[in-house]
Structures are given as structure tokens and as C-alpha cells.
Write an enzyme that holds these catalytic residues in place. Structure first.
Site, PDB file in Angstrom:
ATOM      1  N   HIS A   1     -19.224 -23.609 -22.196  1.00 19.59           N
ATOM      2  CA  HIS A   1     -18.109 -24.383 -21.619  1.00 19.59           C
ATOM      3  C   HIS A   1     -18.095 -25.831 -22.115  1.00 19.59           C
ATOM      4  O   HIS A   1     -17.039 -26.445 -22.206  1.00 19.59           O
ATOM      5  CB  HIS A   1     -18.166 -24.308 -20.091  1.00 19.59           C
ATOM      6  CG  HIS A   1     -17.783 -22.969 -19.554  1.00 19.59           C
ATOM      7  ND1 HIS A   1     -16.889 -22.785 -18.537  1.00 19.59           N
ATOM      8  CD2 HIS A   1     -18.161 -21.708 -19.931  1.00 19.59           C
ATOM      9  CE1 HIS A   1     -16.726 -21.489 -18.300  1.00 19.59           C
ATOM     10  NE2 HIS A   1     -17.507 -20.811 -19.131  1.00 19.59           N
ATOM     11  N   SER A  18     -19.950 -33.594 -22.667  1.00 19.63           N
ATOM     12  CA  SER A  18     -18.818 -34.200 -21.935  1.00 19.63           C
ATOM     13  C   SER A  18     -18.619 -33.540 -20.580  1.00 19.63           C
ATOM     14  O   SER A  18     -18.118 -34.164 -19.650  1.00 19.63           O
ATOM     15  CB  SER A  18     -17.532 -34.114 -22.761  1.00 19.63           C
ATOM     16  OG  SER A  18     -17.171 -32.773 -22.986  1.00 19.63           O
ATOM     17  N   ASP A  47     -30.789  -7.141 -23.039  1.00 23.08           N
ATOM     18  CA  ASP A  47     -30.730  -5.859 -23.755  1.00 23.08           C
ATOM     19  C   ASP A  47     -29.276  -5.586 -24.158  1.00 23.08           C
ATOM     20  O   ASP A  47     -28.423  -6.459 -24.032  1.00 23.08           O
ATOM     21  CB  ASP A  47     -31.301  -4.729 -22.881  1.00 23.08           C
ATOM     22  CG  ASP A  47     -30.516  -4.577 -21.574  1.00 23.08           C
ATOM     23  OD1 ASP A  47     -29.444  -5.210 -21.434  1.00 23.08           O
ATOM     24  OD2 ASP A  47     -30.981  -3.830 -20.694  1.00 23.08           O
ATOM     25  N   THR A  67     -28.547  -4.517 -15.936  1.00 23.41           N
ATOM     26  CA  THR A  67     -29.852  -5.142 -16.200  1.00 23.41           C
ATOM     27  C   THR A  67     -29.657  -6.629 -16.523  1.00 23.41           C
ATOM     28  O   THR A  67     -30.010  -7.086 -17.616  1.00 23.41           O
ATOM     29  CB  THR A  67     -30.540  -4.441 -17.405  1.00 23.41           C
ATOM     30  OG1 THR A  67     -29.599  -4.432 -18.500  1.00 23.41           O
ATOM     31  CG2 THR A  67     -30.959  -3.023 -17.083  1.00 23.41           C
ATOM     32  N   HIS A 125     -23.264 -12.058 -21.996  1.00 17.72           N
ATOM     33  CA  HIS A 125     -22.890 -11.405 -20.742  1.00 17.72           C
ATOM     34  C   HIS A 125     -23.868 -10.297 -20.356  1.00 17.72           C
ATOM     35  O   HIS A 125     -23.676  -9.627 -19.344  1.00 17.72           O
ATOM     36  CB  HIS A 125     -21.444 -10.889 -20.812  1.00 17.72           C
ATOM     37  CG  HIS A 125     -20.421 -11.976 -20.620  1.00 17.72           C
ATOM     38  ND1 HIS A 125     -19.056 -11.762 -20.596  1.00 17.72           N
ATOM     39  CD2 HIS A 125     -20.578 -13.318 -20.420  1.00 17.72           C
ATOM     40  CE1 HIS A 125     -18.421 -12.916 -20.396  1.00 17.72           C
ATOM     41  NE2 HIS A 125     -19.328 -13.872 -20.302  1.00 17.72           N
ATOM     42  N   THR A 126     -24.916 -10.108 -21.140  1.00 21.43           N
ATOM     43  CA  THR A 126     -25.997  -9.197 -20.733  1.00 21.43           C
ATOM     44  C   THR A 126     -26.941  -9.870 -19.738  1.00 21.43           C
ATOM     45  O   THR A 126     -27.754  -9.217 -19.096  1.00 21.43           O
ATOM     46  CB  THR A 126     -26.792  -8.679 -21.954  1.00 21.43           C
ATOM     47  OG1 THR A 126     -27.695  -7.665 -21.500  1.00 21.43           O
ATOM     48  CG2 THR A 126     -27.614  -9.767 -22.613  1.00 21.43           C
ATOM     49  N   ASP A 153     -23.694  -6.255 -16.174  1.00 22.09           N
ATOM     50  CA  ASP A 153     -24.334  -4.989 -16.573  1.00 22.09           C
ATOM     51  C   ASP A 153     -25.434  -4.667 -15.569  1.00 22.09           C
ATOM     52  O   ASP A 153     -25.703  -5.462 -14.663  1.00 22.09           O
ATOM     53  CB  ASP A 153     -24.821  -5.008 -18.034  1.00 22.09           C
ATOM     54  CG  ASP A 153     -26.107  -5.795 -18.255  1.00 22.09           C
ATOM     55  OD1 ASP A 153     -26.596  -6.444 -17.309  1.00 22.09           O
ATOM     56  OD2 ASP A 153     -26.633  -5.769 -19.385  1.00 22.09           O
TER      57      ASP A 153
HETATM   58  C1  HEM Z   1     -13.829 -14.461 -23.967  1.00 24.93           C
HETATM   59  C2  HEM Z   1     -14.692 -15.373 -23.659  1.00 24.93           C
HETATM   60  C3  HEM Z   1     -15.313 -15.499 -22.291  1.00 24.93           C
HETATM   61  C4  HEM Z   1     -14.745 -15.320 -21.056  1.00 24.93           C
HETATM   62  C5  HEM Z   1     -13.321 -14.972 -20.731  1.00 24.93           C
HETATM   63  C6  HEM Z   1     -15.808 -15.513 -20.084  1.00 24.93           C
HETATM   64  C7  HEM Z   1     -15.631 -15.449 -18.714  1.00 24.93           C
HETATM   65  C8  HEM Z   1     -16.650 -15.535 -17.793  1.00 24.93           C
HETATM   66  C9  HEM Z   1     -16.474 -15.448 -16.362  1.00 24.93           C
HETATM   67  C10 HEM Z   1     -15.139 -15.293 -15.655  1.00 24.93           C
HETATM   68  C11 HEM Z   1     -17.687 -15.524 -15.801  1.00 24.93           C
HETATM   69  C12 HEM Z   1     -18.016 -15.472 -14.313  1.00 24.93           C
HETATM   70  C13 HEM Z   1     -18.032 -16.860 -13.701  1.00 24.93           C
HETATM   71  C14 HEM Z   1     -18.210 -16.776 -12.199  1.00 24.93           C
HETATM   72  O1  HEM Z   1     -17.337 -16.234 -11.526  1.00 24.93           O
HETATM   73  O2  HEM Z   1     -19.245 -17.253 -11.692  1.00 24.93           O
HETATM   74  C15 HEM Z   1     -18.650 -15.674 -16.851  1.00 24.93           C
HETATM   75  C16 HEM Z   1     -19.998 -15.768 -16.675  1.00 24.93           C
HETATM   76  C17 HEM Z   1     -20.880 -16.025 -17.689  1.00 24.93           C
HETATM   77  N1  HEM Z   1     -20.572 -16.287 -19.005  1.00 24.93           N
HETATM   78 FE1  HEM Z   1     -18.792 -15.974 -19.882  1.00 24.93          FE
HETATM   79  N2  HEM Z   1     -16.969 -15.795 -20.744  1.00 24.93           N
HETATM   80  C18 HEM Z   1     -16.711 -15.806 -22.083  1.00 24.93           C
HETATM   81  C19 HEM Z   1     -17.604 -16.092 -23.087  1.00 24.93           C
HETATM   82  C20 HEM Z   1     -18.890 -16.510 -22.876  1.00 24.93           C
HETATM   83  C21 HEM Z   1     -19.763 -17.033 -23.881  1.00 24.93           C
HETATM   84  C22 HEM Z   1     -19.367 -17.202 -25.342  1.00 24.93           C
HETATM   85  C23 HEM Z   1     -20.950 -17.319 -23.281  1.00 24.93           C
HETATM   86  C24 HEM Z   1     -22.211 -17.911 -23.870  1.00 24.93           C
HETATM   87  C25 HEM Z   1     -22.439 -18.126 -25.138  1.00 24.93           C
HETATM   88  C26 HEM Z   1     -20.829 -16.932 -21.892  1.00 24.93           C
HETATM   89  C27 HEM Z   1     -21.844 -16.959 -20.980  1.00 24.93           C
HETATM   90  C28 HEM Z   1     -21.731 -16.578 -19.662  1.00 24.93           C
HETATM   91  C29 HEM Z   1     -22.846 -16.456 -18.752  1.00 24.93           C
HETATM   92  C30 HEM Z   1     -24.326 -16.594 -19.116  1.00 24.93           C
HETATM   93  C31 HEM Z   1     -22.318 -16.144 -17.503  1.00 24.93           C
HETATM   94  C32 HEM Z   1     -23.076 -15.906 -16.202  1.00 24.93           C
HETATM   95  C33 HEM Z   1     -23.219 -17.173 -15.419  1.00 24.93           C
HETATM   96  C34 HEM Z   1     -23.999 -16.936 -14.149  1.00 24.93           C
HETATM   97  O3  HEM Z   1     -24.415 -15.812 -13.880  1.00 24.93           O
HETATM   98  O4  HEM Z   1     -24.200 -17.913 -13.417  1.00 24.93           O
HETATM   99  N3  HEM Z   1     -19.561 -16.465 -21.684  1.00 24.93           N
HETATM  100  N4  HEM Z   1     -17.984 -15.677 -18.056  1.00 24.93           N
END
Ligand code: HEM
Length: 363
Positions: free
Chosen positions: A77, A95, A225, A220, A200-201, A218
């Protein structure tokens, strides 16, 4: 002549300054000062070991839990606030912390405030920039998950001078075309987006549906994984009616959330084959994720004088991964989407149908 010798002295001074900034990289580790338990190849990286200890003790708890997940999410982000065409944004510049009053109000950054606040405290305590602390915490958070690659860490980002504008972070309800266009504008190909989505794993959602916080993507979420790439390919549940989720093809696993964007990217002709290629190839998934993260971590930055302190990042535990279908599912439940190659045959985990547990808050 006097001018020439002045110029020569200046060259020597500049070279000295550059050398002392880069530090002297030794072949053997030397003890870090001040009673530290750490040794470093590059003594200039010693202060980062102090930051590592603070992060692991007070923020990430050396586990692949909620905080480590959030630390990876904030990397994305912060860095994606960058555009090649509109020439805005410092990318991976911190930022999102420096201008948190602005950026944390954006809808896409909902839920990032807690990790942003924790990282600000640690950065301020150690005199580090917000861009650097975000990248260090992201790499350490990933390292806390077994099976993850050991990401690199470069230090030297100056503090941000302006907030990123709203709308740079993709939204899970946007069409694939919009998401790919936004990523392209930031310099990422569809393949690189899929690689980044290996993140997202180790992920869960708190804010997509606030009535079910900590719902993982997922089964796990505490390891790195390839199950995310398998489970997004399962035939899903379509919500009937006219409610907010109407038409969404949700995960068929009880307790698991599937983002609309992940569902669509797993099936789009531009991304489906790369998605499928990670299902039984953990090494490839980790390599591509690592490469894409290297790019993301310095987006918009001039790295010429950055210091490579990758030695600070812990070695992730290894994982004996057997890619599998969740208990209760068979190959008939897979919805293949790569026209070029068949979906690999997978064994089914034994036992009763899988129920996915939430990620505990504060973990
Ligand atoms: C198409 C692109 C992406 C979309 C639409 C997206 C959307 C989201 C959404 C909606 C969540 C849940 C947030 C919540 O409700 O707490 C999430 C969680 C997460 N995203 Fe993405 N994401 C994208 C790409 C990425 C990328 C590129 C990364 C890292 C390089 C990433 C890492 C994460 C992580 C680690 C979580 C879990 C956060 C937590 O469990 O606290 N995402 N994402």
C-alpha cells in the site's frame, strides 16, 4: 594546476564519503558494538539488528500472525502510490506513515492504521526513515512464515515529501482490466502481479466483512505455501439476490474468504497460467515473489547510495509442502482456467471437510 589538485582532493573526499556510507563489507562477521548479540559482515548494518530485535519483540512477535501479515500488506500500500504516466508518488517512500493523516483515510487503506502506528514508533525510536522501516518489517514479517523466501533489504530511503493520491491501491471489486491497468501504470506486468499475490497465502481480511474479522484467504495462513493458488481455483459459491455480495463467487470452504479480484485473476486468460504454474512449484512461486518484491521495495527510489543490509533478515524456516486439495474436495471441484496446460493432479487431505480457522487478533 591548483584547480586540478583541488578537483583531485574533492574526488577523494567524495569517494571517502561514499565508502563510509556504504560501510566496509568484510569477508568475516564482526561484533556489533554496545553489547549487541549480533555480528555483521557490514558494520554499517549493525543498527538495523537493533531495529530487528525491537520489531520482533514488540510488533511482529517472531510469528506468522496478524502483525507479520499486516507488515507485508503495508509494503504494497505504501509502494504502489506511484505512477509512471502521471509522474506522481515517491513509491516506497513511507508516505503512508509520514502522511498518515491523509493516506490512512483512503478506503483501500482501511485497517492499516495499527501497523502504521507501530512501525512509526519503532522508526522514531531508532532514527530510521518510514520508507525503510516499512520495507524491513515487510521482509521480516515474510521471514516469520515457514516456507517463505528470504527477501532482501536495502536501506537509505529519504522521508517522503508528499502523500500519494487516493486511488492507487487496487480494489478487490474492480474488474481485472482496471487492476492490470493500475499495476501497469506502476510498472508491473500481469505475471508480476500474480507473483506479488503469493502474499495472499499469509493473509486474512478484517475489513471486507467486519462481522467476520481475521478470515483467511487460504486454509494455511500461518505458512508461505501454494495453497492460496489451489483454493482460489475451487468452484465457488454464488450469492443470489440483490445484497452487496450478489453474484460474487465466494470460497466454498467454511471460514475462508475469497476476494472477488483473486477469483477473477485466477480465471483471466492473461493471468490464469502463471497462477496455475505456482500450484505445484513452490520454488518458482518463491523466486518470482522475491523478484517482484525486490522491485516493489524500491519503486520510485534512487538506489544509488542504498546500503544492502539483507544480512539482517532472518532465515525463514523451511516447509515440507505437499500441495493438496482441502479435505472433502476432489479434482472435480477444480475449475481449471489455463488453456495451455491441464491443472495438476493433487491428492486430497484426509479427514472431514475443511473448516478454516480465523487468524487470531493480536498475533
Ligand atoms: C489486486 C491487488 C490486490 C487487492 C485487490 C488486494 C486486496 C486485499 C484486501 C481487500 C485485503 C483484506 C484487508 C482487510 O479487510 O483487512 C488484503 C489483505 C492482504 N493483502 Fe492484498 N490485495 C492486493 C494485492 C496485494 C499485494 C501485491 C500484496 C503484497 C505484496 C498484498 C498483501 C496482503 C496481505 C499480506 C494481506 C493480509 C493483511 C492481514 O492479514 O492483516 N496484497 N488484500
Amino acid at each position: 594546476m591548483a584547480f586540478k589538485s583541488l578537483l583531485a582532493s574533492l574526488v577523494v573526499v567524495v569517494a571517502f564519503l561514499q565508502a563510509s556510507q556504504a560501510g566496509v563489507v568484510n569477508k568475516r562477521k564482526t561484533q556489533c558494538p554496545g553489547g549487541s548479540v549480533h555480528q555483521a559482515f557490514n558494520p554499517a548494518c549493525c543498527t538495523w539488528f537493533d531495529v530487528l530485535d525491537d520489531l520482533q519483540t514488540n510488533v511482529l512477535f517472531s510469528t506468522c500472525g496478524e502483525a507479520s501479515h499486516s507488515a507485508l500488506r503495508i509494503v504494497f500500500h505504501d509502494a504502489i502510490g506511484f505512477s509512471r504516466t502521471q509522474k506522481f508518488g515517491g513509491g516506497a517512500d513511507g508516505s503512508i506513515i509520514m502522511f498518515g493523516d491523509t493516506e490512512l483515510e483512503f478506503a483501500a487503506n482501511n485497517g492499516i492504521d495499527e501497523i502504521a502506528g507501530d512501525l512509526k514508533t519503532v522508526a522514531d525510536a531508532h532514527g530510521k526513515s518510514y520508507g525503510d522501516i516499512i520495507q524491513l518489517a515487510g521482509a521480516v514479517g515474510v521471514a516469520n512464515c515457514a516456507g517463505a523466501p528470504r527477501l532482501s533489504f536495502l536501506a537509505g530511503r529519504p522521508n517522503a515529501t508528499a502523500p500519494a493520491p487516493d486511488g492507487t491501491v487496487p480494489d478487490p471489486f474492480q474488474p481485472v482490466d482496471t487492476i492490470l491497468a493500475r499495476m501497469h501504470d506502476a510498472g508491473f506486468s500481469p505475471d508480476e502481479l500474480v507473483a506479488l499475490l503469493a502474499s495472499h497465502t499469509m493473509a486474512a481480511a478484517d475489513k471486507v466483512d467486519v462481522t467476520i474479522p481475521g478470515t483467511p484467504f487460504d486454509s494455511t495462513a500461518n505458512v508461505f505455501d501454494s495453497q492460496f493458488f489451489i483454493e482460489t481455483q475451487l468452484k465457488g459459491l454464488t450469492f443470489p439476490g440483490t445484497g452487496p455480495n450478489q453474484g460474487e463467487v465466494a470460497s466454498p470452504l467454511v471460514g475462508e474468504m475469497r476476494l472477488q479480484s483473486d477469483f477473477a485473476l485466477a480465471r483471466d486468460h492473461r493471468t490464469a497460467c502463471t497462477w496455475q504454474s505456482f500450484v505445484t512449484n513452490h520454488t518458482l512461486m518463491n523466486q518470482r515473489f522475491s523478484d517482484a518484491m525486490d522491485k516493489l521495495s524500491v519503486l520510485g527510489q534512487n538506489t544509488r547510495h542504498f546500503l544492502d543490509c539483507s544480512e539482517v533478515i532472518p532465515h525463514p524456516h523451511s516447509l515440507k509442502v505437499i500441495p493438496h486439495l482441502p479435505a472433502g474436495k476432489t479434482m472435480a471441484d477444480i475449475e481449471p482456467a489455463c488453456a495451455a496446460t491441464p491443472f495438476p493432479d493433487l491428492p486430497t487431505a484426509p479427514g472431514p471437510a475443511t473448516t478454516v480457522k480465523p487468524v487470531p487478533p493480536g498475533s
